[in-house]
Design a protein around this motif. Sequence first.
Motif, PDB file in Angstrom:
ATOM      1  N   MET A  43      -3.044   6.969   6.532  1.00 55.80           N
ATOM      2  CA  MET A  43      -1.720   6.984   5.927  1.00 55.80           C
ATOM      3  C   MET A  43      -0.591   7.248   6.923  1.00 55.80           C
ATOM      4  SD  MET A  43      -0.423   9.192   2.629  1.00 55.80           S
ATOM      5  CE  MET A  43      -1.784   8.532   1.667  1.00 55.80           C
ATOM      6  N   ASN A  44      -0.771   8.243   7.817  1.00 57.65           N
ATOM      7  CA  ASN A  44       0.320   8.573   8.737  1.00 57.65           C
ATOM      8  C   ASN A  44       0.567   7.474   9.761  1.00 57.65           C
ATOM      9  OD1 ASN A  44      -2.189   9.125   9.966  1.00 57.65           O
ATOM     10  ND2 ASN A  44      -1.270  10.646  11.353  1.00 57.65           N
ATOM     11  N   ALA A  47       2.215   4.494   7.971  1.00 59.27           N
ATOM     12  CA  ALA A  47       3.634   4.767   7.730  1.00 59.27           C
ATOM     13  C   ALA A  47       4.471   4.408   8.956  1.00 59.27           C
ATOM     14  CB  ALA A  47       3.827   6.236   7.372  1.00 59.27           C
ATOM     15  N   ASN A  50       4.758   0.556   9.097  1.00 61.17           N
ATOM     16  CA  ASN A  50       5.704   0.132   8.065  1.00 61.17           C
ATOM     17  C   ASN A  50       7.144   0.435   8.477  1.00 61.17           C
ATOM     18  OD1 ASN A  50       3.535  -0.653   6.478  1.00 61.17           O
ATOM     19  ND2 ASN A  50       3.476   1.258   5.316  1.00 61.17           N
ATOM     20  N   PHE A  51       7.328   1.590   9.093  1.00 62.07           N
ATOM     21  CA  PHE A  51       8.652   2.030   9.535  1.00 62.07           C
ATOM     22  C   PHE A  51       9.209   1.080  10.595  1.00 62.07           C
ATOM     23  CE2 PHE A  51      11.112   4.668  12.585  1.00 62.07           C
ATOM     24  CZ  PHE A  51      12.128   5.113  11.749  1.00 62.07           C
TER      25      PHE A  51
END
Length: 231
Positions: A43-44, A47, A50-51
């Motif tokens: 997840m991290n 992210a 995606n960022f």
Amino acid sequence: MLHHEKNLQVLIDNSDIAMISWNKLGFDERAAILLHWAQQLPMNIAAMVNFQCANALQYVAKLELMPGPTGETNELYCCGRGVFVVTALKGMTEVAIVGQLAAALVCGNSVLLCIADKKQAEQIKIQLEQLGCIAGVITVVNISDVDALVTHPQTAGVAYCGDLNGAQKLARQLAQREGVLAQLVAELDGELVPVIGSQHYCLRFITERTRTINITAVGGNATLLELGCGE
């Protein structure tokens, strides 16, 4: 030594060629590949991918029309700078490394991935190529070859995550080399990643270009061309 230098030259040449095709895909298609990859990541780390994609699509993906005083069409657009060396000091977080990689790739650059964990680098390369990343866009290179890559005149820039001494060394190497000026994008905090985590980080990986389409010969504003001719 000479044989090794030739091998590195081949890797850089192939990366240069792959960059041309990758850059032509456009921001939307490159981002789609990276976002698909993000779905496979923790997840991290996802992210961060995606960022970087979201920022590139917001700040550099859009084509802008500029005035055409004689009837021509002038377009301002962004594209990749070329072949980027992505490297990091041993022990840097995967979030930081993936952030550098994602920003370089989504902006249309090819990458020479040069990190201590070669197995991790190979895994990243395989995953992205399986999802549509063009072969040769990511090239895994031994960390021991980083100096040769940095000083090579064909590399367009270096994305580095590590300490101040490492960043200063890279800056000196880039300043002393021949050829075009190369970009150093340095992150000195591998935990908080204030540089990689900036919304405008992607701007360090692009260059601006203009495209002019002259339509005056087929019915453009020929009156403006006549101004000042004295007849």
